[in-house]
Write an enzyme that holds these catalytic residues in place. Structure first.
Site, PDB file in Angstrom:
ATOM      1  N   HIS A 147      -0.671  -3.411 -15.804  1.00  0.00           N
ATOM      2  CA  HIS A 147      -1.568  -3.430 -14.784  1.00  0.00           C
ATOM      3  C   HIS A 147      -1.598  -1.844 -14.341  1.00  0.00           C
ATOM      4  O   HIS A 147      -0.837  -1.222 -14.419  1.00  0.00           O
ATOM      5  CB  HIS A 147      -0.900  -4.208 -13.532  1.00  0.00           C
ATOM      6  CG  HIS A 147      -1.951  -4.845 -12.606  1.00  0.00           C
ATOM      7  ND1 HIS A 147      -2.540  -3.701 -11.651  1.00  0.00           N
ATOM      8  CD2 HIS A 147      -2.381  -5.735 -12.247  1.00  0.00           C
ATOM      9  CE1 HIS A 147      -3.414  -4.298 -10.782  1.00  0.00           C
ATOM     10  NE2 HIS A 147      -3.570  -5.691 -11.334  1.00  0.00           N
ATOM     11  N   GLY A 148      -2.803  -1.817 -13.672  1.00  0.00           N
ATOM     12  CA  GLY A 148      -3.210  -0.414 -13.108  1.00  0.00           C
ATOM     13  C   GLY A 148      -2.294  -0.244 -11.965  1.00  0.00           C
ATOM     14  O   GLY A 148      -1.950  -1.278 -11.379  1.00  0.00           O
ATOM     15  N   ASP A 149      -1.968   1.177 -12.025  1.00  0.00           N
ATOM     16  CA  ASP A 149      -1.134   1.449 -10.563  1.00  0.00           C
ATOM     17  C   ASP A 149      -1.743   1.255  -9.208  1.00  0.00           C
ATOM     18  O   ASP A 149      -1.130   1.675  -8.207  1.00  0.00           O
ATOM     19  CB  ASP A 149      -0.488   2.699 -10.660  1.00  0.00           C
ATOM     20  CG  ASP A 149      -1.284   3.907 -10.752  1.00  0.00           C
ATOM     21  OD1 ASP A 149      -2.703   3.515 -10.784  1.00  0.00           O
ATOM     22  OD2 ASP A 149      -1.063   5.101 -10.960  1.00  0.00           O
TER      23      ASP A 149
ATOM     24  N   ASP B 209     -22.586 -21.598  27.854  1.00  0.00           N
ATOM     25  CA  ASP B 209     -23.123 -22.239  26.741  1.00  0.00           C
ATOM     26  C   ASP B 209     -24.071 -23.240  26.779  1.00  0.00           C
ATOM     27  O   ASP B 209     -23.541 -24.226  26.658  1.00  0.00           O
ATOM     28  CB  ASP B 209     -21.856 -22.744  26.106  1.00  0.00           C
ATOM     29  CG  ASP B 209     -22.022 -23.169  24.618  1.00  0.00           C
ATOM     30  OD1 ASP B 209     -23.170 -22.938  24.116  1.00  0.00           O
ATOM     31  OD2 ASP B 209     -21.251 -23.824  24.125  1.00  0.00           O
TER      32      ASP B 209
ATOM     33  N   THR C  89      -7.797   4.466 -13.207  1.00  0.00           N
ATOM     34  CA  THR C  89      -9.008   5.376 -13.356  1.00  0.00           C
ATOM     35  C   THR C  89     -10.240   4.725 -13.174  1.00  0.00           C
ATOM     36  O   THR C  89     -10.596   3.964 -13.896  1.00  0.00           O
ATOM     37  CB  THR C  89      -9.008   6.337 -14.680  1.00  0.00           C
ATOM     38  OG1 THR C  89      -8.744   5.663 -15.670  1.00  0.00           O
ATOM     39  CG2 THR C  89      -7.634   7.394 -14.506  1.00  0.00           C
TER      40      THR C  89
ATOM     41  N   TYR D 131       1.912 -15.021 -10.857  1.00  0.00           N
ATOM     42  CA  TYR D 131       2.025 -14.834 -12.396  1.00  0.00           C
ATOM     43  C   TYR D 131       2.930 -15.772 -12.844  1.00  0.00           C
ATOM     44  O   TYR D 131       3.247 -16.141 -13.996  1.00  0.00           O
ATOM     45  CB  TYR D 131       2.683 -13.384 -12.722  1.00  0.00           C
ATOM     46  CG  TYR D 131       1.658 -12.468 -12.604  1.00  0.00           C
ATOM     47  CD1 TYR D 131       0.905 -12.054 -13.902  1.00  0.00           C
ATOM     48  CD2 TYR D 131       1.373 -11.740 -11.520  1.00  0.00           C
ATOM     49  CE1 TYR D 131       0.074 -11.016 -13.824  1.00  0.00           C
ATOM     50  CE2 TYR D 131       0.376 -10.621 -11.549  1.00  0.00           C
ATOM     51  CZ  TYR D 131      -0.294 -10.332 -12.745  1.00  0.00           C
ATOM     52  OH  TYR D 131      -1.096  -9.134 -12.706  1.00  0.00           O
TER      53      TYR D 131
HETATM   54  C1  SPV Z   1     -19.090 -23.523  19.611  1.00  0.00           C
HETATM   55  O1  SPV Z   1     -18.226 -22.843  19.043  1.00  0.00           O
HETATM   56  O2  SPV Z   1     -20.104 -22.931  20.365  1.00  0.00           O
HETATM   57  C2  SPV Z   1     -19.218 -24.967  19.228  1.00  0.00           C
HETATM   58  C3  SPV Z   1     -17.926 -25.810  19.062  1.00  0.00           C
HETATM   59  O3  SPV Z   1     -20.203 -25.593  19.363  1.00  0.00           O
HETATM   60  S1  SPV Z   1     -17.387 -26.249  20.668  1.00  0.00           S
HETATM   61  O4  SPV Z   1     -17.104 -25.278  21.385  1.00  0.00           O
HETATM   62  O5  SPV Z   1     -16.174 -27.041  20.278  1.00  0.00           O
HETATM   63  O6  SPV Z   1     -18.198 -27.280  21.033  1.00  0.00           O
HETATM   64 MG    MG Z   2     -21.557 -24.438  20.339  1.00  0.00          MG
END
Ligand code: SPV
Ligand code: MG
Length: 431
Positions: free
Chosen positions: A89-91, A204, A122, A75
């Site tokens: 303001h509401g509580d 991965d 309310t 604010y």
């Molecule tokens: C993931 O998170 O799978 C990515 C980003 O592709 S990295 O792991 O940095 O490649």
């Molecule tokens: Mg990735």
């Protein structure tokens, strides 16, 4: 006539709000502040109606003498300019993240000789239902999908958190913290190939198939409303990628990021320690064009990820590729680096932004973790992705617990560090 100030960050007017106005009128002239979208989303859900409509809604309330814009969550500025005699303001702000705003208003009123008025907040069952409907709507594909583009227009930087399950989705959805004179929450979610694979105990390398990855998205979507950025790895064969685009778009995902690698993909953070092949520019551009040509809405984004710095192909190659991908129709560029400082990311941004000040840029500060969002913003980054921190924090915690259970032959020692049972059973909202 005294001035009574109240701030609205709502897109639904119900009797609770009207009550606040009526009570305010007993003290003086009621001035209503409408919180901007940018400020609202720092602690509230995404507004279901536009700022202009919210202004019109509040202007139409009998008893509101004037409507002003409140640009900040706190604010301070409003009090400085308006010098109200009262804030009303509401509580309902006595608990949760709103407590911080209450403290802020209370302090300002004490400093300026004003007074804080809190009225019982309310809401009828009807209003509660309406609020729930508005929230649930945000999860519907047609509302969720376009949200990333909306956020790019209003956020200085879109903050995205890695999620890989319902529970991590809830963390991204609900975590709100106080920072210096502000409230903060995440704007979007990232479904990482690394983490989606890791939690399944898999490497991965595009081994977890798209059907399983879509299942993760669905799990997250079930319990959240925030937009999703999906890590699409290489996107696979062009003939397969177009099918993925259709599925992701139909589900309500906002963006897919595909990286310019080909063959057996390995995680970028391995860099050149493992064999990885970068796609050729023409082929990757064809993939982008095929994806863009397949999507049905204007909401969905296909973001191209440049791996030149990861694969040590140099800055010029990174810039050349980025320009070619923009030319091919990509909706954004993710520039990745595994360096321990952000220098090459900054250099890329500086050079890229000289030629292109519109295309959104995405950064993933995993290895250069010291960088602040503000610095990324200053270099023209629009989306920051915290790509794996949730998974990396959960794993050591779980491993420690497993070790403690084995070590002590009972659960007492492990328990001291755990979330109380009462909390875990109430963590999930019931419908
Ligand atoms: C993931 O998170 O799978 C990515 C980003 O592709 S990295 O792991 O940095 O490649
Ligand atoms: Mg990735």
């Amino acid at each position: 006539m005294k001035t009574v100030y109240t701030c609205f960050c709502t897109d639904i007017i119900h009797e609770g709000h009207l009550n606040i106005i009526h009570r305010g009128m007993e003290y003086g002239e009621v001035v209503a502040g409408i919180l901007t979208d940018e400020a609202t989303i720092r602690f509230n859900r995404f507004p279901a109606v536009s700022f202009e409509e919210r202004v019109a809604m509040v202007e139409a309330i009998e008893g509101v003498s004037r409507v002003i814009v409140q640009k900040e969550v706190t604010y301070d500025k409003v009090v400085q300019q308006l010098r109200p005699d009262y804030i009303i303001h509401g509580d309902n702000w006595k608990e949760g993240p709103l407590r911080f705003l209450r403290e802020n208003a209370k302090k300002l009123m004490e400093e300026t000789g004003g007074e804080l008025i809190e009225v019982p907040y309310t809401r009828s069952r009807e209003a509660i239902h309406k609020e729930r409907v508005q929230r649930e709507k945000l999860a519907m594909p047609e509302y969720r999908r376009k949200r990333l583009r909306q956020l790019l227009k209003i956020c200085p930087i879109v903050k995205s958190l890695e999620v890989h399950s319902g529970i991590t989705g809830l963390i991204a959805e609900k975590t709100i913290v106080e920072t210096e004179n502000n409230l903060e929450q995440f704007d979007a979610m990232w479904i990482s190939s690394l983490c989606d694979s890791t939690v399944k105990g898999k490497p991965d390398i595009e081994l977890v198939d798209m059907t399983s990855r879509f299942k993760t998205i669905d799990e997250v979507m079930e319990v959240t409303t925030k937009p999703i950025i999906f890590d699409g790895d290489t996107g696979g064969f062009i003939e397969h990628f177009v099918y993925s685009v259709r599925t992701l778009e139909r589900m309500g995902v906002s963006a897919v990021i595909i990286e310019d690698k080909t063959g057996l993909k390995k995680n970028s953070l391995f860099g050149t320690e493992v064999e990885q092949t970068q796609d050729d520019i023409a082929h990757f551009c064809e993939k982008i064009r095929a994806g863009k040509g397949t999507q049905l809405t204007d909401d969905f984004m296909i973001i191209a990820r440049v791996e030149s710095l990861i694969l040590e192909q140099g800055m010029e190659d990174a810039l050349k590729r980025a320009s070619a991908y923009v030319e091919a129709g990509t909706d954004g560029i993710m520039i990745h680096s595994r360096k321990e400082n952000p220098a090459e990311i900054f250099e890329f941004c500086r050079k890229f932004r000289r030629r292109d000040c519109h295309t959104p840029l995405v950064a993933v500060p995993t290895s250069y973790h010291q960088v602040f969002e503000k610095e990324l913003m200053e270099y023209g980054i629009n989306i920051v992705i915290y790509a794996n921190q949730l998974t990396r924090s959960a794993f050591p915690a779980m491993e420690r617990t497993a070790k403690d259970l084995l070590k002590y032959h009972r659960a007492l020692e492990a328990d001291a560090k755990l979330m109380p049972i009462r909390q875990i059973i109430t963590l999930i909202d019931e419908l």
